[in-house]
Design an enzyme around this catalytic site. Structure first.
Site, PDB file in Angstrom:
ATOM      1  N   ARG A  53       0.860  -1.101   0.051  1.00 22.88           N
ATOM      2  CA  ARG A  53       0.098  -0.108  -0.033  1.00 22.88           C
ATOM      3  C   ARG A  53       1.001   1.313  -0.246  1.00 22.88           C
ATOM      4  O   ARG A  53       1.567   1.427   0.800  1.00 22.88           O
ATOM      5  CB  ARG A  53      -0.934   0.056   1.488  1.00 22.88           C
ATOM      6  N   CYS A  91     -14.795  -3.147  -0.950  1.00 22.51           N
ATOM      7  CA  CYS A  91     -13.433  -3.241  -0.554  1.00 22.51           C
ATOM      8  C   CYS A  91     -13.014  -4.478  -1.557  1.00 22.51           C
ATOM      9  O   CYS A  91     -13.659  -5.105  -2.336  1.00 22.51           O
ATOM     10  CB  CYS A  91     -13.397  -3.754   0.796  1.00 22.51           C
ATOM     11  N   CYS A 110      -7.668 -10.729   0.117  1.00 19.87           N
ATOM     12  CA  CYS A 110      -7.567 -10.514   1.684  1.00 19.87           C
ATOM     13  C   CYS A 110      -7.938 -11.711   2.427  1.00 19.87           C
ATOM     14  O   CYS A 110      -8.950 -12.372   2.139  1.00 19.87           O
ATOM     15  CB  CYS A 110      -8.696  -9.377   1.786  1.00 19.87           C
TER      16      CYS A 110
HETATM   17  S1  SF4 Z   1     -10.705  -7.009   5.743  1.00 20.82           S
HETATM   18 FE1  SF4 Z   1     -10.844  -7.691   3.770  1.00 20.82          FE
HETATM   19  S2  SF4 Z   1     -12.777  -8.447   3.402  1.00 20.82           S
HETATM   20 FE2  SF4 Z   1     -12.714  -7.205   5.234  1.00 20.82          FE
HETATM   21  S3  SF4 Z   1     -13.547  -5.357   4.462  1.00 20.82           S
HETATM   22 FE3  SF4 Z   1     -11.318  -5.085   4.502  1.00 20.82          FE
HETATM   23  S4  SF4 Z   1     -10.838  -5.770   2.713  1.00 20.82           S
HETATM   24 FE4  SF4 Z   1     -12.891  -6.509   2.884  1.00 20.82          FE
END
Ligand code: SF4
Ligand SMILES: Cc1cc2nc3c(=O)[nH]c(=O)nc-3n(C[C@H](O)[C@H](O)[C@H](O)COP(=O)(O)O)c2cc1C
Length: 1499
Positions: A1008, A1363, A1369
């Protein structure tokens, strides 16, 4: 051994110097018997009175590779192939066979070989399968067939005689037959009657003469390349035309000579042996109206069982003995002129193409007006099916009946299946029209066609299309490669004619053309092969001739051909079906033609179904085949893996002067598949080397460069073998050592072995000396809770002297389990009552086996679950289901319990800890160690301990980066790297498959990049674009907090990535971790001065709150690693324990709350006076989104104001707010550590006072402000300073190139000319900022060109945000970024129906409750619960002023749509003026308004 094979072998022995027997695997005895037969012969001499040499070669050793060299020395060589059932021996030989026949072209005699091939019989009809033989039909070898022992012996002798007399190599094939029938042997004296010593001498002399480069007229070599005066071009066209039946005159002359010589040999043979054979034989009625044409043992079968038994009135059988060279004249001379119906029967089993090779030959023969002037008969196409001898006559009679019927089936099987109805029209053969096929192609295959269109535009010429799914079933002849090839050849020919004409015109002064036309024509001639210049000069010619129309016939003709001026990009498009019959199909034509033709072959076989695909069918690797052939550009690409690579490949293929094959992957199960499915299938295939991405460019080799570029990580074995053989690999590894571990070692086995040994023995060392009872602790855990518990148990056990090992259930070799004395299982619950990923295999095995007895084992189970995860009563069974199931199963297998089942519940006061604390002592008691060790048990390490021990964020990151044995970092370092802006992740789409293969997870890193206020320069955009391309997953993500995010960076590229980022003056430090994160700020400068000032503040506060550690610089940039604690950093604000949790700041400039200022720990709302002068900021604290499903102690919260500060106080205020949180935040529970809890645990007044006391002054009363929305302001806006800004829509912030959507390329092109900045918006979109009036038009044009100016989306789409979630993730429970667009599309149908198209409604989605896309302030929010399941929240404030509330849990897509539809409908009809959807659902009572975070869970 079969009599046929013996017959052929004996002849081979008598007339050869050298005999190769190609060893096959099945049946084994064949090899040994043929070898012993030949060894027996060795007592004798051959006809030259010498003993020939015998060599046995393995079929996998590429036995044909050196043959042409030996032949060119004049050796008499025979090859015997006793069985072709294994290893694709014939297919692999094709390139070499071409080499041999090519060395016999143009007055050369490179020597002729005779290959005797025995074919295995098909079980169902006892006929040989000729599929592979048919693939050899274009090799330039003569192909001769024989049947039965005697005939095979005879034909073998004839074959050798033909080879010697014509110089043409011969393939002699026959069915392997077991009949022990007697064969009349030939003595050497007999043979010499047919093959005289003078023949051999002449043959050898001519080879020697060729070697010395002397030409000789005596021999013709390859029947389609015999001495020839035409250009190469014509020759190739002739060779290629051969299949379609349009033989050139020249070619036929050569064939005539071949036939004359061969017929003479047959005559001589009759005189010698008194047995007579014909090249083509006809049986039956001379006045036949219906005939069968066939080749091979089937012909004998039909002859014996039907024609010799039956009255053959008006019917007949044409039996072909010599299949190549093919003479249409010869064939038709033997066909009765009365024929009206023809059935072509072929021995190809199973059949892979609709129209078989012999059928196509026959059709084209009848279309040749020179030899068949009358009407062409009706020709049908068939193959042999399962045939019983006693029913053959019936079947053949049926066949003739069908032929004579009014509407005969055109495609049939003789045997098991009766006539299949097909509707194909044979007129297709005459149809030479090319069509634009793009529209008719299957939906999912369009990406490649779109790209071709994008890249080549009007120059694109697609000659055909064959994108149908069902194997072995070409829909029409138009879809065959032959058809496409023919069309393109005629195109090439047309253009060549135009070139000739223009050349003549330019040279011919008598025509008297104008100077300008002369110049344009000459220039065009010079540049006709250049795509740009041919267009330019072609355009000039057209212009000149349009303004003064020509009168001279030659110029008129040129003008009429104006559509040929631009160099075309010629493509044939096909499906992977073509891979079933490479040699037999036009694919081979293209490869061998040398023509500048491009072929795109789309493979749609999904990776997950590859093994289920018909195993009988042998799909060949076209890429490998083409590379073996040489001088062909080959690329293997996958658009859903790398758009850029496809782009490179298409451009390179087009540029390559010669044939190019682009193999394109687009896996799908059905047309209804979603993009996610296609994407996942692609990733699996690419990741494990099933579909390697590579480019092979022979042109580069000529330039001294490496011709092979590997674009993906892994490479399949065959390709590796090829590269090995070509010796390129060594060079490749020498020049690119980083490929070495990927290519030279077998990655799979290496890691597998490593993992196994780790799993088995890692703890042995640790355990040495321990004396207590042995204990095996196995865990199943998705997100670490269960694993953490297991590891703690292990430590506790060790402290008590217990011999404990601990590992994931799936890592344990289950066959050893019965030997374990004491077993402890710690297992969480995933999905809906399912086992977690790393325990599934174990459970599968143990739940189904009955072979394991645990009578010697004691066990204990602790399950982790959430009793409210699936709250409906009927779903109670899912609570802790794996733990319960496991406990019961172990008992059933005979185990005795150490202690009763323990259950941890997320809903308990301390979560699963509550249950665990009660259960753990019972376990130690049962093991008899309860009184030991508790005191010596290591205290649990906290995150703060980890920070302190890390030496200011160093840890062992530097060492971890050097470790090449794994793609991961150690667990502790992964926590530390977050402070450096780096998250270790793994591609979750690949988890299962890699696990199944014994590989470690596909570890990769998310990086990031901090961009305070979201403002970056155009040069920085370009740099980020390039870094993503080079080291990341190609795409760039604009995050919800105005940062850049790169995904998919591999460990080995991590350092260079960070360096390159810093080189462009951006950095990643503190982009994640327990520190102040990227500072957000409204990016749209409506009021320029205020905005500039606020932006400046954003930068300053970001710098002020940055960590000071030098570890970042040291690890990533400097290379100077300082060991141990040698360097002592100083963190004036953070100290060595940094903050308890992350800390987020946002600055809003009303009336726009695009940053969602209340969703952050610290918010500044900028206040300006009426003249646009910044007065200061209202300060809010305690906002934050994260929470845990069903855990009421966690909740999202909105910031509350504590007062107003002046601009020059703002940094100080920010610092003090952060420091209060540093000192009072909860460091014992990360789920309770954010500022919101610190404030709620005390109160806001306390917090304000604490801040003010540290400031030394009081904050002022709030100033008035007004927010109107929290969206971005799209389109063009003009700042007070006269500069323009354009805010574009980028769905979910994903900057990527897709076919038809070149967002990344477009922005790159803009960045090259844009003088202003690139502003990342808080809603994941992009503003091109500060465009001067005079530059606006250019930017507008580029925006238009790349469709980036499109803002015609629905209000809901423009206000949607998600997201990242899957696949990267680690916390995601459901899809988000990849799914929200689909859900919005479905909602749009409802929205359109309700007439709400233009209405802005905010909808947000996240894959888990952590809330990265700030879902809890959206009017509609979907928060992932499990795959495909979401909790639905409603009622957030339109400008971020109110949290929403849980409306319904665990909804699937249909449920979400069903719930929202009536609400939206009512909203359209019943809303008040200007009422927002979020307010409406509250007013209508769908949901209660959430007033404070603490109320969030109150329904
Ligand atoms: S942690 Fe991962 S899945 Fe949860 S909101 Fe953030 S990006 Fe989305
Ligand atoms: C996607 C998902 C599904 C879950 N499903 C269940 C379930 O069906 N039953 C249950 O008792 N717990 C369920 N849980 C709760 C987990 O089992 C629990 O949070 C556990 O502590 C997680 O352990 P881990 O960190 O080792 O994966 C689920 C959790 C997640 C994230």
């Amino acid at each position: 051994m079969t009599s046929s094979l013996i017959g052929a072998a004996r002849i081979a022995y008598s007339v050869s110097d050298l005999i190769y027997v190609i060893e096959s695997n099945s049946p084994k005895s064949l090899n040994s018997s043929i070898v012993s037969e030949l060894t027996n012969q060795a007592k004798k001499k051959n006809i030259l009175n010498e003993t020939p040499e015998l060599k046995v070669l393995s079929s996998i050793s590429d036995p044909f590779s050196k043959l042409h060299v030996q032949l060119s020395k004049g050796s008499l060589i025979s090859v015997i192939i006793p069985s072709i059932s294994t290893n694709n021996i014939l297919i692999n030989s094709i390139p070499h066979l071409y080499k041999i026949s090519n060395s016999n072209k143009n007055n050369n005699n490179g020597g002729a070989v005779v290959i005797h091939i025995a074919l295995d019989k098909n079980e169902s009809n006892q006929l040989g399968d000729y599929t592979d033989i048919m693939t050899l039909r274009q090799t330039g070898f003569a192909i001769l067939y024989s049947d039965g022992g005697q005939e095979t012996s005879d034909m073998a002798l004839i074959a050798h005689s033909i080879a010697l007399k014509t110089g043409v190599s011969v393939i002699h094939f026959f069915d392997n037959d077991d009949s022990k029938g007697k064969i009349k042997k030939f003595g050497n004296d007999d043979i010499k009657k047919l093959i005289q010593e003078s023949d051999i001498k002449q043959y050898r002399d001519s080879i020697l003469a060729s070697n010395e480069n002397k030409s000789t007229e005596l021999y013709f070599r390859s029947y389609n390349g015999i001495p020839d005066t035409s250009s190469d071009d014509q020759q190739n066209v002739a060779a290629a035309d051969e299949n379609s039946g349009n033989k050139s005159k020249n070619n036929n002359n050569n064939n005539d000579n071949f036939f004359t010589i061969t017929e003479n040999i047959f005559k001589k043979f009759k005189q010698m042996a008194n047995r007579s054979y014909k090249l083509i034989e006809f049986f039956g009625d001379e006045k036949s109206e219906s005939i069968i044409i066939t080749l091979g043992s089937g012909a004998t079968l039909l002859q014996k069982n039907f024609f010799e038994k039956t009255e053959t009135e008006k019917i007949g059988l044409l039996k072909i003995r010599l299949y190549r060279p093919w003479s249409e004249q010869y064939l038709l001379n033997n066909v009765p002129k009365s024929v009206k119906n023809v059935a072509v029967l072929e021995q190809v089993i199973p059949r892979t193409t609709k129209w078989t090779p012999l059928y196509l030959d026959v059709v084209s023969a009848f279309q040749n007006r020179n030899y068949w002037p009358g009407q062409s008969p009706l020709i049908t196409c068939g193959q042999y099916g399962a045939l019983k001898k006693d029913s053959i006559d019936v079947k053949v009679a049926q066949l003739f009946k069908n032929l004579n019927s009014n509407e005969p089936s055109r495609n049939f099987i003789l045997g098991k299946e009766s006539f299949k109805s097909q509707t194909e029209d044979s007129n297709d053969f005459n149809d030479n029209e090319s069509t634009n096929y793009i529209e008719s192609s299957p939906v999912l295959e369009k990406p490649y066609l779109k790209m071709l269109n994008e890249v080549f535009g009007v120059r694109l010429y697609i000659a055909n299309s064959a994108l149908k799914r069902n194997a072995g079933n070409f829909e029409t002849v138009k879809s065959t490669p032959e058809f496409g090839f023919g069309v393109l050849l005629s195109k090439l020919h047309e253009r060549a004619q135009l070139v000739d004409l223009v050349t003549r015109v330019v040279k011919d002064n008598s025509i008297g053309i104008s100077e300008s036309l002369h110049a344009a024509l000459s220039q065009w001639l010079l540049h006709k092969d250049d795509s740009i210049l041919s267009k330019k000069f072609g355009g000039q010619i057209t212009e000149i001739l349009t303004s003064s129309p020509p009168t001279h016939p030659s110029i008129i003709k040129i003008f009429q051909s104006k559509n040929l001026f631009v160099k075309p990009s010629q493509w044939i498009i096909g499906s992977d079906e073509w891979a079933y019959d490479i040699g037999g199909s036009g694919v081979h034509h293209v490869i061998s033609s040398g023509k500048d033709i491009n072929m795109l072959i789309i493979d749609s076989q999904p990776y997950t179904t590859r093994t289920a695909a018909d195993p009988e069918k042998r799909k060949k690797d076209i890429g490998l085949y083409a590379m073996n052939y040489g001088d062909v550009y080959v690329a293997s690409v996958a658009v859903y893996s790398s758009y850029t690579q496809v782009l490179h490949a298409l451009l390179e293929a087009e540029k390559f002067k010669g044939p190019s094959i682009v193999l394109a992957y687009l896996p799908y199960h059905s047309e209804e598949d979603t993009t996610i499915t296609v994407l996942k299938e692609t990733k699996l295939a690419v990741d494990n080397g099933y579909w390697p991405l590579y480019r092979w460019n022979p042109q580069l080799e000529k330039e001294g460069l490496e011709p092979f570029i590997l674009d993906s990580e892994r490479i399949k074995q065959e390709l590796r073998n090829f590269l090995d053989r070509e010796n390129h690999l060594t060079q490749l590894i020498r020049s690119r050592p980083e490929y070495s571990p990927l290519i030279t070692n077998s990655l799979e086995s290496e890691i597998k072995t490593k993992q196994k040994s780790l799993a088995k023995s890692a703890y042995d060392k640790l355990l040495g000396g321990l004396t207590g009872p042995p204990l095996l602790i196995l865990f199943g855990s998705d997100n670490g809770n269960a694993e953490g518990v297991a590891r703690r148990l292990q430590k506790g056990a060790t402290a008590r002297g217990v011999n404990a090992r601990c590992m994931a259930m799936d890592d344990y070799p289950i066959e050893d389990i019965a030997l374990e004395k004491n077993l402890v299982f710690v297992c969480c619950t995933a999905g809906q009552g399912e086992f977690p990923q790393n325990a599934r295999e174990f459970w599968k095995h143990i739940s189904t086996t009955t072979d394991i007895s645990l009578s010697e084992s004691r066990y204990a189970v602790f399950g982790l679950g959430d009793s409210h995860y699936w709250p409906r009563e009927e779903d109670a069974i899912y609570y802790n289901k794996p733990g319960k199931d496991l406990d019961a199963r172990l008992e059933l297998l005979g185990g005795s319990r150490l202690t009763s089942l323990g259950l941890g519940d997320d809903q308990d006061a301390d979560g699963y800890e509550t249950g665990f604390q009660a259960w753990e002592p019972e376990l130690w008691k049962a093991l008899g160690v309860e009184l030991l060790g508790a005191a010596v048990e290591e205290p649990k390490k906290t995150d703060d301990d980890m920070k302190v021990e890390s030496n200011f964020l160093r840890g062992t990151i530097a060492e971890g980066l050097e470790d090449t044995s794994t793609g991961a970092l150690s667990e502790r370092d992964t926590k530390l790297t977050k402070f450096h802006g780096i998250y270790q992740q793994d591609d979750r789409d690949l988890r299962d498959e890699r696990k199944a293969q014994g590989l470690e997870k596909a570890f990769q890193f998310m990086v990031r990049v901090r961009v305070p206020g979201g403002i970056s320069k155009a040069s920085q955009w370009l740099a980020m674009d390039e870094i993503a391309e080079k080291y990341g997953s190609k795409s760039l993500k604009i995050t919800t907090r105005q940062a850049y995010q790169l995904h998919g960076v591999l460990k080995r590229n991590l350092k260079q990535t960070i360096r390159d980022i810093n080189k462009c003056l951006l950095d990643t430090l503190a982009a994640c971790g327990d520190v102040n994160r990227n500072v957000m700020c409204s990016p749209n400068p409506l009021i320029s001065e205020v905005h500039a000032e606020v932006q400046d503040f954003a930068r300053k506060i970001s710098a002020h709150l940055s960590p000071r550690t030098s570890a970042y610089h040291e690890i990533w940039l400097d290379d100077k690693i300082v060991a141990g604690q040698a360097v002592q950093d100083f963190e004036p604000l953070y100290g060595s324990t940094y903050l308890p949790r992350k800390f987020k700041i946002a600055i809003a400039i009303p009336p726009n709350n695009d940053v969602d200022v209340f969703a952050h720990d610290l918010g500044y709302t900028a206040i300006a006076d009426n003249n646009g002068k910044l007065l200061g900021y209202n300060v809010s604290v305690g906002g934050g989104m994260g929470m845990t499903h069903n855990n009421k102690k966690t909740y999202p919260n909105l910031g509350q104001f504590i007062g107003f500060c002046k601009p020059d106080q703002a940094i100080d205020v920010g610092e003090k707010v952060m420091l209060v949180q540093r000192d009072y935040g909860d460091r014992s529970n990360r789920k309770h550590a954010r500022l919101k809890y610190t404030i709620d645990d005390r109160d806001l007044d306390w917090f304000r006072e604490e801040v003010e006391s540290r400031l030394g002054y009081k904050l002022e009363p709030l100033k008035e402000y007004k927010f109107e929305n929290n969206a971005d302001r799209y389109g063009w806006t003009k700042g007070a300073d006269g500069k323009w800004h354009f805010c574009m829509y980028i769905e979910n912030g994903r900057v990527i190139d897709l076919p038809g959507e070149q967002i990344k390329t477009g922005l790159r092109e803009i960045a090259k000319v844009h003088k202003g900045d690139f502003r990342l918006t808080p809603n994941q979109h992009l503003i091109l900022g500060n465009i001067a009036e005079q530059d606006k038009e250019q930017i507008e044009q580029l925006l238009k060109k790349y469709k980036l100016d499109n803002l015609k989306f629905t209000g809901i789409r423009m206000n949607s945000m998600s997201c990242v979630a899957l696949p990267t993730c680690g916390l995601a429970m459901a899809e988000s970024e990849r799914y929200l667009p689909t859900l919005v599309s479905k909602l749009e149908i409802i929205i359109e129906e309700c007439g709400l198209r233009e209405d802005a409604i905010t909808i947000r989605m996240t894959g888990c409750p952590n809330g990265c896309a700030r879902p809890y302030v959206a009017e509609i929010a979907c928060v992932g619960k499990a795959l495909g399941t979401y909790n639905l929240y409603l009622g957030g404030g339109f400008y971020g002023q109110r949290l929403n509330k849980l409306y319904k849990e665990n909804l699937k897509e249909d449920d979400i749509l069903k719930e929202l539809k009536p609400m939206l409908n009512r909203y359209a009809k019943e809303r008040n003026d200007g009422e927002r959807f979020g307010d409406f659902v509250i007013r209508m009572g769908y949901i209660k308004a959430t007033k404070y975070g603490k109320d969030f869970h109150e329904l």
